[in-house]
Design a protein around this motif. Structure first.
Motif, PDB file in Angstrom:
ATOM      1  N   CYS A  32      79.532 -16.357  11.669  1.00 54.37           N
ATOM      2  CA  CYS A  32      79.308 -15.096  12.385  1.00 54.37           C
ATOM      3  C   CYS A  32      80.632 -14.534  12.888  1.00 54.37           C
ATOM      4  O   CYS A  32      80.882 -13.333  12.780  1.00 54.37           O
ATOM      5  CB  CYS A  32      78.351 -15.318  13.553  1.00 54.37           C
ATOM      6  SG  CYS A  32      76.619 -15.477  13.077  1.00 54.37           S
ATOM      7  N   TYR A  49      75.291 -10.267  14.041  1.00 57.41           N
ATOM      8  CA  TYR A  49      76.031 -11.517  14.221  1.00 57.41           C
ATOM      9  C   TYR A  49      76.333 -11.834  15.681  1.00 57.41           C
ATOM     10  O   TYR A  49      76.362 -13.008  16.068  1.00 57.41           O
ATOM     11  CB  TYR A  49      77.323 -11.459  13.404  1.00 57.41           C
ATOM     12  CG  TYR A  49      77.059 -11.216  11.932  1.00 57.41           C
ATOM     13  CD1 TYR A  49      76.299 -12.115  11.187  1.00 57.41           C
ATOM     14  CD2 TYR A  49      77.516 -10.056  11.299  1.00 57.41           C
ATOM     15  CE1 TYR A  49      76.033 -11.884   9.852  1.00 57.41           C
ATOM     16  CE2 TYR A  49      77.250  -9.816   9.963  1.00 57.41           C
ATOM     17  CZ  TYR A  49      76.501 -10.735   9.245  1.00 57.41           C
ATOM     18  OH  TYR A  49      76.225 -10.504   7.927  1.00 57.41           O
ATOM     19  N   PHE A  58      71.033 -13.562  12.251  1.00 59.43           N
ATOM     20  CA  PHE A  58      72.076 -13.740  11.242  1.00 59.43           C
ATOM     21  C   PHE A  58      71.694 -13.017   9.952  1.00 59.43           C
ATOM     22  O   PHE A  58      72.491 -12.281   9.376  1.00 59.43           O
ATOM     23  CB  PHE A  58      72.285 -15.229  10.969  1.00 59.43           C
ATOM     24  CG  PHE A  58      73.273 -15.520   9.875  1.00 59.43           C
ATOM     25  CD1 PHE A  58      74.627 -15.644  10.159  1.00 59.43           C
ATOM     26  CD2 PHE A  58      72.861 -15.664   8.558  1.00 59.43           C
ATOM     27  CE1 PHE A  58      75.541 -15.902   9.157  1.00 59.43           C
ATOM     28  CE2 PHE A  58      73.767 -15.924   7.546  1.00 59.43           C
ATOM     29  CZ  PHE A  58      75.115 -16.041   7.846  1.00 59.43           C
TER      30      PHE A  58
END
Length: 254
Positions: free
Chosen positions: A170, A149, A144
């Motif tokens: 995300c 993502y 992250f």
């Protein structure tokens, strides 16, 4: 304890200067390389560090550190920073600055010639411990913070509220707003008082829906007597709604 295990302990008066303390240790070191170890370095990591000593083109290596904790989406999961931890004992490299100390080649007045130590400890650990969900989340956090993502979503699992929040965020970062709204909504069903999720939904809705529709949604679902939601209630009536509404329209989510 350290002496009982064979370590040589150097005693030095503390002078409110982290660099001086580290440089004292450097002055007493006798090996070709110096490694400043932290508690998170494990015995099994030595096998990853040893090959780094064979590169004659560098003076030092930067290690990646991940600190978990915080109160918002960038702090909630981790803060990543890099520090010099492994370097040559060549008499030229010293630490500078009394706080937030950094390594410098003081003889040549420049930063060290360095490389990043590409050691991914969590990934290797998970190969041997695939069912350790806590470390799956930690690895997802690293992805992250690195902006990867898709990998974060497929790695982190669906355990805690914070993990599920990260997954929704995300999706938002990837532009998959339908999925983001769906995940945020599921999280609110599980934890109705999660004000931070309300704010994220508000930001998505207000950029993609008519102001009246946004107001109607939050009138229906926001508990206005809850002090945690006061900021949301004030935001709903703010002219910001009108400003955002002038942006490019996107598909409806409500």
């Amino acid at each position: 304890m350290a002496e009982s295990l064979g370590a040589r302990v150097i005693h030095e008066k503390w002078q409110d200067d982290f660099s001086k303390a580290r440089n004292t240790a450097i002055e007493h070191a006798k090996s070709d390389w110096i490694l400043f170890m932290d508690a998170e370095v494990k015995k099994e990591d030595v096998a990853k560090i040893l090959p780094l000593l064979n590169d004659d083109t560098v003076e030092a290596y930067i290690f990646k550190f991940v600190n978990y904790g915080g109160s918002n989406v960038s702090d909630d999961f981790a803060q990543i920073h890099y520090n010099f931890k492994l370097f040559r004992n060549n008499g030229k490299l010293k630490y500078v600055y009394p706080i937030h100390e950094n390594l410098k080649n003081v003889a040549d007045d420049r930063e060290p010639i360095y490389k990043k130590a590409d050691i991914t400890m969590l990934s290797d650990y998970l190969l041997k411990n695939p069912n350790d969900m806590f470390q799956h989340v930690n690895l997802g956090v690293e992805y992250f913070n690195a902006g990867e993502y898709r990998k974060a979503n497929t790695t982190a699992g669906t355990g805690s509220y914070k993990t599920r929040y990260m997954i929704a965020f995300c999706y938002e970062k990837l532009g998959q707003l339908h999925d983001a709204v769906q995940e945020y909504t599921k999280l609110l069903i599980a934890k109705p008082g999660y004000g931070q999720v309300f704010r994220k939904l508000f930001e998505i809705f207000v950029k993609n829906e008519k102001p009246g529709t946004v107001r109607e949604f939050f009138d229906k679902y926001v508990e206005k007597t809850n002090p945690a939601n006061q900021e949301i209630c004030r935001f709903i009536t703010h002219p910001y709604i009108i400003v955002l509404q002038q942006q490019t329209k996107k598909p409806s989510f409500l």
